[in-house]
Design a protein around this motif. Structure first.
Motif, PDB file in Angstrom:
ATOM      1  N   ASN A   1      -8.173   1.475  -5.661  1.00  0.00           N
ATOM      2  CA  ASN A   1      -9.172   2.519  -5.837  1.00  0.00           C
ATOM      3  C   ASN A   1     -10.097   2.194  -7.008  1.00  0.00           C
ATOM      4  N   LYS A   2      -9.528   1.709  -8.126  1.00  0.00           N
ATOM      5  CA  LYS A   2     -10.324   1.322  -9.293  1.00  0.00           C
ATOM      6  C   LYS A   2     -11.303   0.208  -8.937  1.00  0.00           C
ATOM      7  N   ILE A   3     -10.818  -0.792  -8.216  1.00  0.00           N
ATOM      8  CA  ILE A   3     -11.669  -1.919  -7.825  1.00  0.00           C
ATOM      9  C   ILE A   3     -12.791  -1.443  -6.912  1.00  0.00           C
ATOM     10  N   CYS A   4     -12.462  -0.564  -5.982  1.00  0.00           N
ATOM     11  CA  CYS A   4     -13.481  -0.035  -5.067  1.00  0.00           C
ATOM     12  C   CYS A   4     -14.545   0.747  -5.826  1.00  0.00           C
ATOM     13  N   ILE A   5     -14.115   1.577  -6.764  1.00  0.00           N
ATOM     14  CA  ILE A   5     -15.066   2.373  -7.546  1.00  0.00           C
ATOM     15  C   ILE A   5     -15.946   1.462  -8.404  1.00  0.00           C
ATOM     16  N   LYS A   6     -15.344   0.423  -8.975  1.00  0.00           N
ATOM     17  CA  LYS A   6     -16.082  -0.461  -9.876  1.00  0.00           C
ATOM     18  C   LYS A   6     -17.045  -1.384  -9.126  1.00  0.00           C
TER      19      LYS A   6
ATOM     20  N   PHE B   1       0.815  -1.216   0.000  1.00  0.00           N
ATOM     21  CA  PHE B   1       0.000   0.000   0.000  1.00  0.00           C
ATOM     22  C   PHE B   1       0.848   1.265   0.000  1.00  0.00           C
ATOM     23  N   ARG B   2       2.154   1.142   0.077  1.00  0.00           N
ATOM     24  CA  ARG B   2       3.028   2.291  -0.072  1.00  0.00           C
ATOM     25  C   ARG B   2       3.254   2.586  -1.557  1.00  0.00           C
ATOM     26  N   ASN B   3       2.918   1.640  -2.412  1.00  0.00           N
ATOM     27  CA  ASN B   3       3.127   1.749  -3.836  1.00  0.00           C
ATOM     28  C   ASN B   3       1.922   2.454  -4.470  1.00  0.00           C
ATOM     29  N   SER B   4       2.179   3.504  -5.233  1.00  0.00           N
ATOM     30  CA  SER B   4       1.085   4.285  -5.810  1.00  0.00           C
ATOM     31  C   SER B   4       0.295   3.487  -6.855  1.00  0.00           C
ATOM     32  N   ASP B   5       0.944   2.577  -7.588  1.00  0.00           N
ATOM     33  CA  ASP B   5       0.228   1.752  -8.563  1.00  0.00           C
ATOM     34  C   ASP B   5      -0.775   0.833  -7.867  1.00  0.00           C
ATOM     35  N   VAL B   6      -0.391   0.285  -6.744  1.00  0.00           N
ATOM     36  CA  VAL B   6      -1.301  -0.582  -5.987  1.00  0.00           C
ATOM     37  C   VAL B   6      -2.470   0.241  -5.455  1.00  0.00           C
ATOM     38  N   LYS B   7      -2.181   1.451  -4.975  1.00  0.00           N
ATOM     39  CA  LYS B   7      -3.257   2.321  -4.481  1.00  0.00           C
ATOM     40  C   LYS B   7      -4.253   2.627  -5.589  1.00  0.00           C
TER      41      LYS B   7
END
Length: 135
Positions: free
Chosen positions: A119-124, A109-115
């Motif tokens: 976030n995409k999965i949560c929105i979808k 979760f320190r990695n911006s790509d993972v964040k």
């Protein structure tokens, strides 16, 4: 070790003492070394000029320090203090399950790509379920 020591046919006091001393040494020495490194890291962070850089560095260090404290603190209590029953099982669970379980979250979760991916999965998937229109 306590259950095995109590099953032995001899006096387990020497075996318990050796176990306590060995565990204490094996836990306290790495804890002291890690603490010394964190003191050095914190001194280096304090020399950083920008507030944003300090905040990011402290954020990273604090999560690592919390996990290290959980691991070494619970291991110290389990192995260095005589058995107290059910609490030992809970503390052993902390350092054998919880600490390794937290490590992937701390590092990923320190990695911006993972964040962004989370976030995409949560929105979808999560957002449409939570904000479902009322009929």
């Amino acid at each position: 070790m306590a259950p095995l020591q109590s099953l032995s046919c001899s006096d387990p006091s020497i075996s318990r003492l050796v176990t306590i001393l060995t565990a204490t040494f094996a836990i306290i020495l790495p804890s002291i070394i890690i603490t010394a490194f964190y003191v050095h890291i914190i001194n280096a962070i304090l020399k950083i000029k920008g507030a944003e850089g300090k905040q990011k560095a402290f954020s990273t260090c604090s999560s690592h320090l919390i996990v290290s404290s959980l691991f070494f603190g619970s291991a110290l209590v389990v192995y260095s203090i005589p058995s107290r029953g059910e609490n030992d099982k809970f503390l052993a669970l902390i350092y054998t399950v919880l600490t390794p379980l937290l490590n992937p979250f701390i590092y990923t979760f320190r990695n911006s790509d993972v964040k962004k991916a989370v976030n995409k999965i949560c929105i979808k998937y999560v957002y449409p379920v939570v904000h479902k229109p009322h009929s």
